[in-house]
Write an enzyme that holds these catalytic residues in place. Structure first.
Site, PDB file in Angstrom:
ATOM      1  N   GLY A 193       0.821  -1.204   0.000  1.00  0.00           N
ATOM      2  CA  GLY A 193       0.000   0.000   0.000  1.00  0.00           C
ATOM      3  C   GLY A 193       0.854   1.251   0.000  1.00  0.00           C
TER       4      GLY A 193
ATOM      5  N   ARG B 169      -7.787  -2.921  -1.221  1.00  0.00           N
ATOM      6  CA  ARG B 169      -7.581  -1.780  -0.326  1.00  0.00           C
ATOM      7  C   ARG B 169      -8.052  -0.477  -0.951  1.00  0.00           C
ATOM      8  NH1 ARG B 169      -1.709  -2.219   2.336  1.00  0.00           N
ATOM      9  NH2 ARG B 169      -2.619  -0.550   3.621  1.00  0.00           N
TER      10      ARG B 169
ATOM     11  N   GLN C 182       0.779   7.738   4.452  1.00  0.00           N
ATOM     12  CA  GLN C 182       0.753   7.440   3.010  1.00  0.00           C
ATOM     13  C   GLN C 182       0.034   8.541   2.246  1.00  0.00           C
ATOM     14  OE1 GLN C 182      -0.963   3.552   2.530  1.00  0.00           O
ATOM     15  NE2 GLN C 182       0.695   2.516   3.604  1.00  0.00           N
TER      16      GLN C 182
ATOM     17  N   ASP D 280       1.113  -0.153  12.801  1.00  0.00           N
ATOM     18  CA  ASP D 280       1.476  -1.467  12.278  1.00  0.00           C
ATOM     19  C   ASP D 280       1.833  -2.458  13.372  1.00  0.00           C
ATOM     20  OD1 ASP D 280       1.122  -0.939   9.552  1.00  0.00           O
ATOM     21  OD2 ASP D 280       3.104  -0.033   9.374  1.00  0.00           O
TER      22      ASP D 280
END
Length: 450
Positions: A101, A129, A176, A327
Site C-alpha cells: 500500500g 484496499r 501514506q 502497524d
C-alpha cells in the site's frame, strides 16, 4: 493464499530462551522513499541497508519503469540515477506493486502531476484496499483516475499536464496520504500545503528536506501544517537506512514473553512518529533499555535490549499514540495475551483497511488460541491470561498479511501448545529473513509442508 505463490503453512512451537543479536532489515518506510526520491533527484543516490523485501523490490521495479536507472550492487547497496522532478517517462507496462500500500500510494502521488498515464495493480490483498484516499486529493492537482468500484485497483492514473498547487486536510491520520500529496506537490508550481489533525510518521518531510526541497512544518489550530515549495531540483544523496522498528517489534515482543530471553536489536530507528510501540510496552511493564543513543542521517537511532518480562500488565493504550504504532497493534495484542488484565486499544479503525482487517484477523486468531477478545469498529480489548497461561494449539488465517503471520509465530513461542498459520508466505514482503533470524535466536518455527 499468498499473493506471491503457493501458501506456506507455518507452525511455531514453544521454545527455550531467545538469546543474541537480532539484525533486522532496513526500515521499510525509508527504503521506499529512498528509491522514490532518488528517482526524482538529479544524479546518483547511493543507498545502503535497503530492505530487500518484495514490497521494496516492487517499488524499485516501478522506478525503473518510470525511467530511472536502479542498480542493485548486492548486500543492501543500491544506486538510483534519477530523472529529476517532472522527469518520469510513461511506463510501457502495468505497474505491479505487489502487496505494498505504501508503494502504490506514494508512486501514484509522485506521477500525478506529470503529464503521463500509468496503470497500477497489485496482489489479491492490495487490490481490495481503498485508493480513493489518494485519488481524491491528487484530483485536486488535476490528475484523473479510473479504477474498479469503491476506488480499488487495478487503476489508471492520468497525470495532470498543468498541475496546480493544493491545500489539503487529511481526513484520517495517514502518512501514506500525506506523503502522496507532498510528492504530487513537487511538480506543481507554488506551495502545496498538507494539514494533519494527528501527526503521522514524518520520514517524507525529513527526506524531502535532505534532498534539497523547501519544506516547513508548524503547529496551527487546524493541526500540523506542512508546506512544500514546488518544482525544486532535488539533489542526489547518500542514504544509510536505519533498521526497521516495525520489524524489530517481532524479536522484541518474542523476548518479552519467552522465559529467560535477552535479545539485543542494534541500530533501530527511533523516530518519534514511529516509536509508540516501545512506550506502550514499557507502560505494560516490559524490560526494555535503549543503549548507545545517537543520530544517523537525520533520524534518531539506538541499540534496543529486550528481556523476558514475567509481570506484564494490561493497560489502556493512549489513542493519540495510534498513528505512531499502527502497524504494531497485532503483535502488541499478542503481548497483551500474556499480560495480567485487559489491554484496551481505541481509535484504531485504520487497522480494518490495512493488508487485512487486522482487528478481525487477530481477534479470530487469538480466540482460536484460547484468548478472549472484545471488538468494535475502532476498538478492541484483549483479556490477558498472564504468563504461562495462554493455551495455544490453534491454526490462524494470515489473510495475506505479513504482520498477522509473524505475530502468531511470536505467540507460539510462549504458549502451552504450538500455534500455526495457514500461510506464512506474505512474510517475505517485509521481513524475508524472519525465519532465519528467529531460528538463530532460539525459536522453533517450521514450515508445516516442508
Amino acid at each position: 493464499m499468498s499473493g506471491h505463490g503457493t501458501p506456506i503453512p507455518m507452525t511455531s512451537r514453544p521454545c527455550g530462551p531467545l538469546k543474541g543479536e537480532a539484525i533486522v532489515p532496513g526500515d521499510k518506510s525509508i527504503s521506499h522513499r529512498s528509491l522514490i526520491l532518488g528517482a526524482l533527484a538529479v544524479g546518483e543516490t547511493k543507498i545502503s541497508g535497503l530492505l530487500e523485501g518484495e514490497d521494496v523490490l516492487d517499488t524499485a521495479k516501478a522506478m525503473r519503469a518510470f525511467g530511472a536507472d536502479v542498480v542493485d550492487h548486492g548486500g543492501g547497496e543500491w544506486s538510483v540515477f534519477g530523472v529529476g522532478v517532472g522527469g518520469f517517462a510513461e511506463p510501457d507496462q502495468v505497474i505491479d506493486c505487489g502487496n505494498s500500500g505504501t508503494g502504490v500510494r506514494l508512486i501514484m502521488g509522485c506521477m500525478a502531476t506529470t503529464g503521463i498515464t500509468a496503470t497500477f495493480t497489485g496482489d489479491a490483498s492490495l487490490n481490495k484496499r481503498p485508493m480513493a484516499r489518494v485519488t481524491d486529493p491528487i484530483a485536486l492537482f488535476g490528475a484523473q483516475s479510473v479504477g474498479r468500484s469503491e476506488g480499488r485497483l487495478p487503476m489508471t492514473i492520468v497525470g495532470a499536464k498543468d498541475p496546480v498547487p493544493v491545500r489539503y486536510t487529511t481526513p484520517m491520520p495517514s502518512a501514506q496520504v500525506k506523503s502522496a500529496v507532498l510528492l504530487a506537490g513537487l511538480n506543481a508550481p507554488g506551495q502545496t500545503v498538507v494539514i494533519e489533525k494527528e501527526a503521522t510518521r514524518d520520514h517524507t518531510e525529513r527526506m524531502l528536506t535532505g534532498f534539497g526541497a523547501e519544506v516547513s512544518v508548524r503547529d496551527t489550530e487546524e493541526g500540523r501544517e506542512i508546506t512544500l515549495t514546488g518544482q525544486p531540483e532535488l539533489q542526489a544523496q547518500v542514504i544509510a537506512v536505519p533498521r526497521d522498528p516495525s520489524s524489530a517489534a517481532f524479536p522484541v515482543c518474542a523476548a518479552l514473553i519467552t522465559p529467560g530471553s535477552d535479545v539485543l536489536v542494534p541500530n533501530i530507528g527511533l523516530n518519534p512518529t514511529r516509536a509508540g510501540l516501545f512506550t506502550t510496552l514499557q507502560e505494560m511493564g516490559a524490560d526494555l533499555t535503549f543503549e548507545n543513543q545517537r543520530e544517523e542521517g537525520g533520524e534518531p537511532v539506538a541499540d534496543l535490549r529486550a528481556k523476558f518480562s514475567p509481570d506484564l500488565k494490561g493497560i489502556e493504550v493512549d489513542p493519540a499514540r495510534a498513528a505512531s504504532m499502527i502497524d504494531e497493534y497485532p503483535v502488541v495484542s499478542v503481548v497483551a495475551s500474556f499480560a495480567q488484565g485487559d489491554t484496551v486499544m481505541k481509535g484504531v479503525k485504520e487497522l480494518r483497511v490495512k493488508e487485512s482487517d487486522r482487528i478481525d484477523a487477530m481477534a479470530k486468531g487469538l480466540r482460536a488460541n484460547g484468548v478472549e477478545v472484545d471488538e468494535g469498529d475502532d476498538w478492541w480489548i484483549v483479556k490477558g491470561l498472564g504468563h504461562g497461561n495462554v493455551p495455544g494449539g490453534g491454526t490462524c488465517e494470515s489473510q495475506l498479511d505479513h504482520r498477522i503471520a509473524m505475530s502468531f509465530m511470536v505467540m507460539g513461542m510462549a504458549t502451552q501448545k504450538p500455534v500455526s498459520v495457514d500461510d506464512g508466505g506474505p512474510i517475505a514482503t517485509s521481513f524475508p529473513i524472519f525465519e532465519t533470524l528467529m531460528d538463530q535466536l532460539g525459536a522453533r518455527i517450521v514450515r508445516s509442508n516442508a
